[in-house]
Design an enzyme around this catalytic site. Structure first.
Site, short mmCIF file in Angstrom:
data_model
loop_
_atom_site.label_atom_id
_atom_site.label_comp_id
_atom_site.label_asym_id
_atom_site.label_seq_id
_atom_site.Cartn_x
_atom_site.Cartn_y
_atom_site.Cartn_z
N GLU A 124 0.82 -1.20 0.00
CA GLU A 124 0.00 0.00 0.00
C GLU A 124 0.86 1.26 0.00
OE1 GLU A 124 -3.97 -1.74 1.88
OE2 GLU A 124 -2.73 -0.75 3.35
N CYS A 143 3.86 8.45 0.65
CA CYS A 143 4.31 7.53 1.70
C CYS A 143 4.29 6.12 1.13
CB CYS A 143 3.34 7.68 2.88
SG CYS A 143 3.61 6.50 4.20
N CYS A 171 5.10 -6.63 7.94
CA CYS A 171 6.22 -6.20 8.78
C CYS A 171 6.40 -7.22 9.90
CB CYS A 171 5.91 -4.82 9.38
SG CYS A 171 7.26 -4.17 10.42
N CYS A 191 4.80 -4.13 16.43
CA CYS A 191 4.47 -3.03 17.35
C CYS A 191 2.97 -3.14 17.67
CB CYS A 191 4.76 -1.67 16.71
SG CYS A 191 6.49 -1.46 16.27
N CYS A 217 0.14 -0.89 15.86
CA CYS A 217 0.20 -0.73 14.40
C CYS A 217 -0.49 -1.88 13.68
CB CYS A 217 1.67 -0.66 13.96
SG CYS A 217 1.88 -0.50 12.18
N GLY A 277 6.09 -1.87 6.68
CA GLY A 277 7.42 -2.45 6.73
C GLY A 277 8.46 -1.65 7.49
N SER A 292 12.05 6.16 7.75
CA SER A 292 11.60 6.07 9.14
C SER A 292 11.87 4.67 9.67
CB SER A 292 10.09 6.38 9.19
OG SER A 292 9.62 6.31 10.52
N SER A 321 10.93 6.24 15.03
CA SER A 321 9.68 6.02 15.76
C SER A 321 10.04 5.61 17.18
CB SER A 321 8.85 4.92 15.08
OG SER A 321 8.53 5.31 13.77
N HIS A 356 8.27 6.69 20.57
CA HIS A 356 7.01 6.38 21.25
C HIS A 356 7.07 6.13 22.75
CE1 HIS A 356 5.73 6.37 17.19
NE2 HIS A 356 5.89 5.09 16.92
N ASN A 358 -4.02 6.77 15.36
CA ASN A 358 -5.14 6.43 14.49
C ASN A 358 -5.66 5.06 14.88
OD1 ASN A 358 -4.81 8.76 12.74
ND2 ASN A 358 -2.92 7.76 12.08
N CYS A 361 -1.25 6.75 9.25
CA CYS A 361 -0.15 5.95 9.82
C CYS A 361 -0.69 4.79 10.64
CB CYS A 361 0.67 6.80 10.79
SG CYS A 361 1.64 8.01 9.98
N1 SAH Z 1 8.83 0.63 10.60
C1 SAH Z 1 9.12 2.01 10.35
C2 SAH Z 1 8.35 2.56 9.17
C3 SAH Z 1 6.85 2.59 9.36
S1 SAH Z 1 6.47 4.23 9.62
C4 SAH Z 1 8.89 2.81 11.60
O1 SAH Z 1 8.41 2.25 12.57
O2 SAH Z 1 9.24 3.98 11.65
C5 SAH Z 1 4.92 4.24 10.24
C6 SAH Z 1 4.79 5.29 11.31
O3 SAH Z 1 3.45 5.28 11.80
C7 SAH Z 1 5.67 5.00 12.49
O4 SAH Z 1 6.11 6.18 13.09
C8 SAH Z 1 4.69 4.27 13.38
O5 SAH Z 1 5.13 4.25 14.69
C9 SAH Z 1 3.45 5.08 13.18
N2 SAH Z 1 2.23 4.37 13.55
C10 SAH Z 1 2.03 3.05 13.62
N3 SAH Z 1 0.79 2.76 14.02
C11 SAH Z 1 0.17 3.95 14.21
C12 SAH Z 1 -1.13 4.32 14.61
N4 SAH Z 1 -2.06 3.41 14.89
N5 SAH Z 1 -1.42 5.64 14.66
C13 SAH Z 1 -0.49 6.55 14.34
N6 SAH Z 1 0.75 6.27 13.96
C14 SAH Z 1 1.08 4.98 13.91
#
Ligand code: SAH
Length: 360
Positions: free
Chosen positions: A84, A97, A104, A108, A111, A154, A186, A209, A211, A285, A327
């Protein structure tokens, strides 16, 4: 497109070398979607190529537009993996994006992509193609891609070589011509990738990322922390900063009552120190998990603590939530597709194994 394969074919057919350049420019600069649009090529060659190798590697299976102008595309690879990509509008920016993997492996907890597991790494051509397909759609409405972020499905650093190759291709002035600083990678904190990027001549941006500001909480949210604890991760970031002089963009998801207290904001400030990082607070989200987004007053409070400690912080709005393009929402549908594909592959493998060897 699979440029290597197309080049090899043309070589095999005895086509002059400059044809390779014409194809490359037609696709990366001209954003051609099929061979008929490659007008510098003789018609017979265009047909021959079309019969031998589809110009696009990814098949677009669904295209959605959100009320805020976000476009989300769902593709499948030739071997059936879901991918996607999203294009977002913000003021004069058009950010695309893209995914670096189908699925992946990092799991996490917040996600949606994490819940589907890993399908496979994408090839450089498959990564760059997500950009050119969206760029061609934007061009129809008179717009250009201004930024590319590897923030789709990913973990880019688990597919380092292909991701960097795609960045170099997108950056090539003879082709797509996007500035390296307009490209961001990222990572969830894959330390060897950060170390490699620090030594890379290409000046792409790095986003992390994060968090959570301590190992206990971060391990709960991001199991990768067990492998690379914060001390190692932050040390790699300082190494990157020392080698490149570039700032790192820290993404911090604001989860109601999980990681959004003033105390944790202070801890985050202790961890990051005064310079080298910019913190992006991002709205959670919904992905079907039990988490909830922090209230806007809590986000403001958290940001105020950081700023009081001399750390620049901003708040990232969410785009395309109504079409699950935001995201962490990618692959909401892809997950079931990947499960179906796995089941199909298993059935085929079982079938093949049941056949006598000569029929395989
Ligand atoms: N694996 C890499 C690339 C994916 S980026 C990374 O983790 O950076 C996707 C981004 O969206 C990351 O910052 C991730 O933490 C964030 N993300 C994942 N789930 C989300 C959610 N439910 N709401 C908002 N951001 C989220």
């Amino acid at each position: 497109m699979d440029l290597e394969r197309v080049n090899a074919l043309m070589e095999e057919w005895g086509e002059p070398g400059y044809r390779q350049r014409q194809v490359y420019e037609g696709v990366m600069k001209g954003l051609a979607g099929d061979y008929e649009q490659l007008t510098p090529l003789p018609a017979a060659l265009r047909r021959r190529l079309a019969d031998a190798e589809p110009l696009r590697q990814l098949e677009t299976v669904e295209s959605q537009r959100s009320d805020d102008g976000t476009i989300k595309l769902r593709f499948t690879t030739r071997d059936g993996f879901p991918v996607e990509a999203v294009a977002m509008s913000h003021r004069n920016r058009r950010t695309v994006c893209v995914s670096s993997q189908s699925g992946c492996p990092l799991a996490c907890t917040f996600c949606a992509t994490g819940s589907m597991g890993l399908g496979r790494n994408l090839a450089a051509g498959e990564i760059a193609e997500q950009v050119t397909v969206l760029a061609a759609m934007l061009r129809e409405q008179g717009e250009r891609v201004s930024n590319v972020v590897m923030m789709g499905m990913g973990e880019p650093f688990l597919n380092y070589d292909a991701v960097l190759a795609a960045c170099r291709t997108l950056n090539d002035p003879a082709g797509f011509g996007l500035g390296a600083r307009q490209i961001a990678i990222s990572t969830a904190g894959w330390v060897p990738g950060i170390e490699r990027l620090a030594a890379e001549p290409l000046q792409v941006k790095l986003a992390l990322s994060l968090h959570a500001p301590n190992d206990r909480l971060r391990t709960e949210l991001m199991p990768i922390t067990r492998r690379f604890p914060l001390a190692k991760l932050i040390a790699a970031c300082r190494g990157y900063r020392a080698a490149t002089r570039r700032r790192i963009f820290v993404e911090y998801l604001m989860l109601d009552r999980i990681n959004d207290s003033d105390r944790l904001a202070d801890q985050l400030a202790d961890l990051l120190g005064r310079d080298g990082f910019h913190v992006n607070l991002i709205a959670y989200n919904p992905t079907g998990s039990d988490y909830r987004a922090s209230s806007s007053t809590r986000v403001a409070g958290f940001a105020a603590v950081l700023e009081g400690r001399g750390i620049s912080a901003s708040y990232r709005r969410s785009h395309g939530q109504d079409i699950d393009a935001a995201c962490g929402q990618l692959a909401v549908k892809g997950a079931s597709e990947l499960r179906r594909k796995r089941a199909r592959d298993r059935r085929r493998a079982a079938h093949a194994a049941a056949l006598p060897a000569v029929h395989r």
